[in-house]
Design a protein around this motif. Structure first.
Motif, PDB file in Angstrom:
ATOM      1  N   THR A  44      35.663  51.433  35.855  1.00  0.00           N
ATOM      2  CA  THR A  44      35.989  50.850  34.565  1.00  0.00           C
ATOM      3  C   THR A  44      34.858  51.147  33.598  1.00  0.00           C
ATOM      4  O   THR A  44      33.696  50.890  33.890  1.00  0.00           O
ATOM      5  N   ASP A  45      35.200  51.715  32.466  1.00  0.00           N
ATOM      6  CA  ASP A  45      34.219  52.256  31.527  1.00  0.00           C
ATOM      7  C   ASP A  45      33.930  51.263  30.411  1.00  0.00           C
ATOM      8  O   ASP A  45      34.495  51.338  29.316  1.00  0.00           O
ATOM      9  N   PHE A  46      33.016  50.332  30.696  1.00  0.00           N
ATOM     10  CA  PHE A  46      32.554  49.424  29.655  1.00  0.00           C
ATOM     11  C   PHE A  46      31.397  50.009  28.853  1.00  0.00           C
ATOM     12  O   PHE A  46      30.935  49.398  27.898  1.00  0.00           O
ATOM     13  N   LEU A  56      39.543  42.596  33.236  1.00  0.00           N
ATOM     14  CA  LEU A  56      39.076  43.072  34.540  1.00  0.00           C
ATOM     15  C   LEU A  56      39.451  42.085  35.638  1.00  0.00           C
ATOM     16  O   LEU A  56      39.885  42.485  36.729  1.00  0.00           O
ATOM     17  N   SER A  80      31.887  49.497  38.094  1.00  0.00           N
ATOM     18  CA  SER A  80      31.889  49.232  36.661  1.00  0.00           C
ATOM     19  C   SER A  80      30.634  49.779  35.989  1.00  0.00           C
ATOM     20  O   SER A  80      29.529  49.646  36.528  1.00  0.00           O
ATOM     21  N   VAL A 102      30.627  41.019  35.631  1.00  0.00           N
ATOM     22  CA  VAL A 102      31.475  41.999  36.336  1.00  0.00           C
ATOM     23  C   VAL A 102      31.450  41.765  37.842  1.00  0.00           C
ATOM     24  O   VAL A 102      32.481  41.917  38.515  1.00  0.00           O
ATOM     25  N   VAL A 107      34.146  43.142  41.364  1.00  0.00           N
ATOM     26  CA  VAL A 107      33.937  44.585  41.529  1.00  0.00           C
ATOM     27  C   VAL A 107      33.014  44.849  42.711  1.00  0.00           C
ATOM     28  O   VAL A 107      32.303  43.969  43.195  1.00  0.00           O
ATOM     29  N   ILE A 110      28.180  48.828  40.556  1.00  0.00           N
ATOM     30  CA  ILE A 110      27.863  49.063  39.155  1.00  0.00           C
ATOM     31  C   ILE A 110      27.195  50.426  39.038  1.00  0.00           C
ATOM     32  O   ILE A 110      26.323  50.769  39.841  1.00  0.00           O
TER      33      ILE A 110
END
Length: 297
Positions: A44-46, A56, A80, A102, A107, A110
């Protein structure tokens, strides 16, 4: 041997390259759909898009309800990125709430961006850990993650809250850990400090971020090969630092003059472990080339 919660770590431990794709919409319905993804993990591209933790959280619940995966895991692994960077220790500490949020959504890792200094990376690892974990404390301070947020990710992982706190720790520093933590070393300062950065306990992988690395050399469009000499040099520096410190290397290779198999062969010859770009068709070619016998998903 019992399956790991994190499919990526399981594949890496078996010596298999892994492939990933973007999540898409952060909705419960898309989570149901992505539970059967072709990819070994979802990202997931934050870094570049809205920091939607509510979305999310709904997506992660959809993954659970749409599972298990084809390989028998409760969900695909989800990694993430964050809106903040890992440039300085001050930036990491000030934005540690993003790390906590996150991870509390469930998740499995990271990928922190623009890592430049080893002390900032140490702070990142500390913010991901509970304080009772002792592995690597000769090179790290006390974990900074607090009690109270473990129920929700425990439900996503399918374990008790107590068990979650035991295994929500970085692998391979903690052999039982299920968190896969990595960095983007994507500018000239990152490359110059890559040995010191890669020595920080708790990391599992790094990448060299060719798009941003090209920009740091004054080239706004150098994401894909063929690369200029200075970019080949820094990629080799970063890959060497990863190798010397036992870290896995994430890389893309999309030379327009090569077909999928030829591009994948470059990654294999390079010794990369996490293959970026190309989608399902390219991953299918790569899995055949490495004779993967395990089911995908």
């Amino acid at each position: 041997m019992a399956k790991r919660i994190n499919r990526v770590i399981e594949l890496i431990e078996s010596g298999e390259p892994v492939y990933y794709t973007g999540i898409g919409e952060l909705t419960y319905e898309n989570g149901l759909k992505q539970a059967s993804t072709w990819a070994d993990f979802l990202i997931t591209d934050f870094e570049h898009h809205a920091f939607d933790v509510a979305g999310l959280t709904a997506f992660m619940k959809g993954l659970v309800d749409g599972g298990p995966t084809k390989a028998g895991h409760r969900t695909p692994a989800v990694i993430s990125t964050l809106p903040s960077n890992c440039r300085t220790i001050e930036e990491v500490r000030a934005n540690a709430w993003q790390i906590r949020q996150v991870l509390s959504a469930g998740v499995h890792g990271i990928l922190h961006t623009h890592a430049r200094q080893a002390d900032a990376v140490r702070a990142f690892i500390e913010e991901c850990r509970y304080p009772f974990h002792k592995e690597g404390r000769e090179g790290l301070g006390e974990g900074q993650r607090g009690a109270g947020g473990q129920r929700q990710p425990a439900e996503i992982w399918g374990v008790t809250p107590q068990r979650y706190t035991e295994i929500a720790d970085p692998w391979p520093l903690n052999p039982e850990g299920e968190l896969f933590l990595g960095l983007k070393l994507e500018n000239q300062e990152s490359a110059a400090n890559s040995d010191a950065i890669c020595r920080v306990p708790g990391l599992a992988f790094v990448e060299w971020g060719p798009g941003d690395m090209g920009m740091s050399f004054g080239n706004p469009d150098a994401h894909d090969p063929p690369y200029p000499e200075e970019m080949d040099r820094v990629r080799n520096e970063i890959k060497g630092a990863a190798d010397r410190n036992g870290l896995k290397f994430l890389c893309s290779w999309n030379d327009p003059n090569k077909d999928d198999a030829e591009n994948i062969q470059v990654l294999i010859d390079m010794g990369a472990h996490i293959f970026s770009g190309g989608g399902e068709e390219k991953a299918t070619v790569g899995r055949k080339m490495t004779n993967r016998q395990m089911p995908v998903g």
